[in-house]
Design a protein around this motif. Structure first.
Motif, mmCIF file in Angstrom:
data_model
loop_
_atom_site.group_PDB
_atom_site.id
_atom_site.type_symbol
_atom_site.label_atom_id
_atom_site.label_comp_id
_atom_site.label_asym_id
_atom_site.label_seq_id
_atom_site.Cartn_x
_atom_site.Cartn_y
_atom_site.Cartn_z
ATOM 1 N N ASN A 259 4.214 -5.621 21.684
ATOM 2 C CA ASN A 259 2.768 -5.432 21.538
ATOM 3 C C ASN A 259 2.488 -3.970 21.183
ATOM 4 O OD1 ASN A 259 0.021 -5.179 21.779
ATOM 5 N ND2 ASN A 259 -0.083 -5.692 23.960
ATOM 6 N N ALA A 260 2.282 -3.715 19.887
ATOM 7 C CA ALA A 260 1.985 -2.346 19.446
ATOM 8 C C ALA A 260 0.511 -2.211 19.090
ATOM 9 C CB ALA A 260 2.872 -1.983 18.248
ATOM 10 N N THR A 261 -0.323 -3.134 19.591
ATOM 11 C CA THR A 261 -1.741 -3.152 19.219
ATOM 12 C C THR A 261 -2.586 -2.158 19.999
ATOM 13 O OG1 THR A 261 -2.302 -4.810 20.885
ATOM 14 C CG2 THR A 261 -1.618 -5.645 18.727
ATOM 15 N N GLY A 262 -2.110 -1.742 21.172
ATOM 16 C CA GLY A 262 -2.950 -0.897 22.018
ATOM 17 C C GLY A 262 -3.971 -1.687 22.823
ATOM 18 N N VAL B 176 5.619 1.740 -1.580
ATOM 19 C CA VAL B 176 5.681 0.452 -2.274
ATOM 20 C C VAL B 176 4.926 -0.635 -1.505
ATOM 21 C CG1 VAL B 176 7.216 -1.289 -3.242
ATOM 22 C CG2 VAL B 176 7.939 1.121 -3.188
ATOM 23 N N LEU B 177 5.146 -0.665 -0.200
ATOM 24 C CA LEU B 177 4.589 -1.762 0.599
ATOM 25 C C LEU B 177 3.147 -1.461 1.010
ATOM 26 C CD1 LEU B 177 7.656 -2.361 2.962
ATOM 27 C CD2 LEU B 177 7.017 -3.694 0.939
ATOM 28 N N SER B 178 2.281 -2.478 0.876
ATOM 29 C CA SER B 178 0.899 -2.332 1.337
ATOM 30 C C SER B 178 0.857 -2.492 2.859
ATOM 31 C CB SER B 178 0.023 -3.402 0.695
ATOM 32 O OG SER B 178 0.359 -4.663 1.238
ATOM 33 N N ALA B 179 -0.276 -2.142 3.451
ATOM 34 C CA ALA B 179 -0.431 -2.297 4.909
ATOM 35 C C ALA B 179 -0.215 -3.756 5.311
ATOM 36 C CB ALA B 179 -1.811 -1.808 5.337
ATOM 37 N N ASP B 180 -0.780 -4.679 4.533
ATOM 38 C CA ASP B 180 -0.614 -6.100 4.861
ATOM 39 C C ASP B 180 0.851 -6.518 4.789
ATOM 40 O OD1 ASP B 180 -3.228 -6.745 5.447
ATOM 41 O OD2 ASP B 180 -3.748 -7.089 3.336
ATOM 42 N N GLU B 181 1.571 -5.970 3.805
ATOM 43 C CA GLU B 181 2.991 -6.326 3.684
ATOM 44 C C GLU B 181 3.810 -5.769 4.852
ATOM 45 O OE1 GLU B 181 3.624 -6.835 -1.142
ATOM 46 O OE2 GLU B 181 3.373 -4.829 -0.286
ATOM 47 N N VAL C 296 3.838 -6.825 16.751
ATOM 48 C CA VAL C 296 2.437 -7.029 16.376
ATOM 49 C C VAL C 296 1.743 -5.677 16.430
ATOM 50 C CG1 VAL C 296 0.304 -8.288 16.838
ATOM 51 C CG2 VAL C 296 2.508 -9.350 17.345
ATOM 52 N N ALA C 297 1.280 -5.208 15.257
ATOM 53 C CA ALA C 297 0.621 -3.913 15.169
ATOM 54 C C ALA C 297 -0.844 -4.136 14.793
ATOM 55 C CB ALA C 297 1.325 -3.036 14.149
ATOM 56 N N ARG C 298 -1.483 -3.112 14.287
ATOM 57 C CA ARG C 298 -2.906 -3.189 13.965
ATOM 58 C C ARG C 298 -3.084 -2.516 12.611
ATOM 59 N NH1 ARG C 298 -5.479 -0.193 18.725
ATOM 60 N NH2 ARG C 298 -6.325 1.343 17.313
ATOM 61 N N ILE C 299 -4.096 -2.946 11.841
ATOM 62 C CA ILE C 299 -4.374 -2.265 10.579
ATOM 63 C C ILE C 299 -5.713 -1.565 10.716
ATOM 64 C CG2 ILE C 299 -4.834 -2.550 8.105
ATOM 65 C CD1 ILE C 299 -2.882 -4.830 8.058
ATOM 66 N N GLU C 300 -5.726 -0.263 10.425
ATOM 67 C CA GLU C 300 -6.972 0.510 10.474
ATOM 68 C C GLU C 300 -7.071 1.339 9.209
ATOM 69 O OE1 GLU C 300 -7.547 3.080 13.911
ATOM 70 O OE2 GLU C 300 -7.675 1.302 15.199
ATOM 71 N N HIS C 301 -8.204 1.296 8.530
ATOM 72 C CA HIS C 301 -8.406 2.050 7.284
ATOM 73 C C HIS C 301 -7.213 1.875 6.345
ATOM 74 C CE1 HIS C 301 -11.699 3.753 9.449
ATOM 75 N NE2 HIS C 301 -10.908 4.323 10.326
ATOM 76 N N ASP C 302 -6.825 0.614 6.102
ATOM 77 C CA ASP C 302 -5.757 0.317 5.147
ATOM 78 C C ASP C 302 -4.393 0.878 5.518
ATOM 79 O OD1 ASP C 302 -7.020 -1.327 3.414
ATOM 80 O OD2 ASP C 302 -7.825 0.298 2.164
ATOM 81 N N ALA C 303 -4.174 1.189 6.782
ATOM 82 C CA ALA C 303 -2.844 1.641 7.190
ATOM 83 C C ALA C 303 -2.423 0.883 8.446
ATOM 84 C CB ALA C 303 -2.847 3.141 7.467
ATOM 85 N N VAL C 304 -1.113 0.605 8.551
ATOM 86 C CA VAL C 304 -0.601 0.009 9.785
ATOM 87 C C VAL C 304 -0.541 1.104 10.836
ATOM 88 C CG1 VAL C 304 1.471 -0.927 10.883
ATOM 89 C CG2 VAL C 304 0.682 -1.851 8.693
ATOM 90 N N VAL C 305 -1.109 0.834 12.017
ATOM 91 C CA VAL C 305 -1.047 1.813 13.103
ATOM 92 C C VAL C 305 -0.328 1.200 14.297
ATOM 93 C CG1 VAL C 305 -3.161 2.975 12.349
ATOM 94 C CG2 VAL C 305 -3.297 1.233 14.137
ATOM 95 N N ILE C 306 0.433 2.061 14.977
ATOM 96 C CA ILE C 306 1.204 1.645 16.148
ATOM 97 C C ILE C 306 0.713 2.438 17.338
ATOM 98 C CG2 ILE C 306 3.503 1.862 17.173
ATOM 99 C CD1 ILE C 306 4.571 1.086 14.390
ATOM 100 N N ASP C 307 0.299 1.723 18.391
ATOM 101 C CA ASP C 307 -0.174 2.382 19.603
ATOM 102 C C ASP C 307 0.890 2.200 20.685
ATOM 103 O OD1 ASP C 307 -1.448 3.299 21.869
ATOM 104 O OD2 ASP C 307 -3.370 2.321 21.411
#
Ligand SMILES: *Cc1c(COP(=O)(O)O)cnc(C)c1O
Length: 460
Positions: A83-86, A411-416, A429-440
């Motif tokens: 769980n990297a969602t925060g 190369v890879l998008s946030a969704d990818e 499982v991470a989170r996407i914020e402002h078009d970037a994958v973020v890890i909490d």
């Protein structure tokens, strides 16, 4: 169509393929053969329907892919994830992770026979609800307590026992839906009660309850609004005021607290959350709360309060349908013991995650980002300030400062990236914020960091 049918292999043509042999080794030959047959039958049906758009030369590869697809029954559907969602108590990710002590207690009673309903002193039949009652009564300062399958069951059982066929008075500001289809008006109806709404969405006064009380009134119910919050021109009757009205009129007062915070909520950074002990001390007759929210234990629901009501609740035939098993008692008792010993904030993982300081999380995030940047220089890695949330409807509107590892890839998008992290083993499982994958890292155990790093290094 004919070309496709001619090119379709038979089961025995493919049995020696390495991927099928691998599947057979992991399961059995019979299982691998059945999977292969099902894949080929499916392909044949699609060809006959004209629904398969594929070159004949690609048929073998398609059949092997289908036969060994990840949905095969040899792989568990329920898996550990990182769980990297925060979101500390993430309902979709199983809510509270358990403490080592709770896990050891669960394993001990699950592996062997236990005295679940056996009185060791007399050798006679005992009662399963004895196992956590003493701990709950001591901790909460109430007369009695029972444990059921979850808080939804707790609310249902209380309403059905104390108010079936009569009216339950609830503020219009508390007629909430709590996700997963727990809707207060519908739960009331199913429990056999008639809802009597009082007040307005934003403001309800004690006089509103008072005016609604009549011959048919059985219960005054307060409900924690959980995942939403009314701000601005708003007022709600306090537990103490409602308890006083209940005493004056002889009507029981129940507070569905949802999360059931047992420690000082200020220490968790969720100062507005009611503390369970205080609500009971204010004179409320019964409280209900979940075991796997802020308490940090296994999934269950606790009903605590006055003995005369709890005796009736225990005798309700529904109790048999809503009771919990030995593993839940073992996990809950071990979790509660950490509270009794004053060690909950160190020992219970959910509380440890909530109380982790932003400095300690930033330190981990900076070290993690540094390692990733040197091992995989193609990533753009930043550490930025962000917010974590308690989750599970605890403390709506409250968030906790955190430090996020923010990932970019040429190369890879946030969704990818997100999709590939979910496909890794263990899934992340991470989170996407402002078009970037973020890890909490607040919700990632330190000993899971190397697995998370591995997943990131093997993304491409
Ligand atoms: C979460 C919640 C429930 C449901 O609890 P479960 O343990 O998920 O069944 C009921 N009432 C309130 C106020 C809640 O927050």
């Amino acid at each position: 169509m004919n070309a496709l049918l001619r090119a379709l292999p038979a089961v025995h043509d493919l049995l020696d393929e390495p991927v099928i042999q691998e599947l057979a080794a992991r399961t059995s030959h019979a299982y691998a053969r059945d999977r292969l047959r099902a894949a080929l039958d499916g392909l044949r049906a699609e060809i006959l329907d004209g629904a398969l758009d594929i070159e004949p030369a690609a048929l073998v590869r398609e059949a092997l892919a289908r036969a060994t697809a990840r949905d095969d029954a040899s792989l568990p559907t329920l898996r550990r994830v990182i769980n990297a969602t925060g979101v500390v108590l993430h309902t979709n990710l199983g809510r509270a992770p358990l403490s080592d002590r709770a896990l050891a207690a669960i394993v001990a009673v699950a592996r062997s026979a236990s005295n679940l309903e056996f009185d060791l002193a007399t050798g006679q039949r005992g009662h399963r609800d004895a196992h956590c009652e003493r701990l709950l009564v001591d901790l909460l300062g109430c007369e009695a307590a029972v444990v059921v399958n979850n808080n939804a069951a707790a609310v249902m059982l209380v309403l059905n026992t104390l108010a079936e066929g009569g009216e339950v008075i609830v503020s219009r500001g508390e007629l909430v839906e709590i996700g997963g289809s727990f809707r207060v008006p519908e739960v009331l109806e199913r429990a056999g009660c008639v809802l009597r709404e009082v007040g307005t969405t934003n403001r309800t006064y004690l006089a509103d309850y008072e005016r609604a009380i009549g011959d048919r009134t059985r219960l005054l119910l307060r409900v924690h609004p959980s995942n939403y919050r009314i701000v601005g021109f708003a007022s709600r009757v306090s537990p103490g005021e409602l308890a006083e009205l209940g005493r004056r009129t002889g009507i029981p007062v129940v507070d569905d607290l949802g999360s059931g915070c047992l420690v000082d909520p200020g220490a968790l950074g969720i100062g507005d959350e009611p503390r369970t002990q205080s609500v009971l001390a204010d004179g409320v007759d019964i409280v209900t709360f979940s075991g796997d929210k802020l308490l940090g234990g296994p999934q269950c629901g606790v009903i605590a309060g006055r003995a005369e009501f709890l005796d009736r609740i225990r005798r309700n035939p529904l109790m048999r349908a809503l009771r919990v098993d030995k593993m839940v008692y073992a996990g809950l008792a071990a979790t509660l013991r950490a509270y009794v010993e004053g060690r909950a904030e160190e020992e219970v993982p959910a509380l440890r995650m909530l109380t982790a300081s932003v400095e300690s999380i930033r330190e981990r995030a900076v070290a993690f980002a540094g390692l990733l940047a040197s091992a995989a220089p193609e990533f753009g890695v930043d550490v930025l300030a962000g917010r974590s949330v308690p989750g599970a409807g605890s403390a709506p509107g409250v968030d906790l400062p955190t430090a996020l590892v923010v990932l970019h890839h040429p190369v890879l998008s946030a969704d990818e990236i997100d999709e590939r992290l979910r496909a890794s083993d263990p899934p992340v499982v991470a989170r996407i914020e402002h078009d970037a994958v973020v890890i909490d890292l607040r919700t990632v155990r330190p000993d899971e960091e190397h697995e998370l790093m591995d997943s990131l290094l093997h993304l491409a």
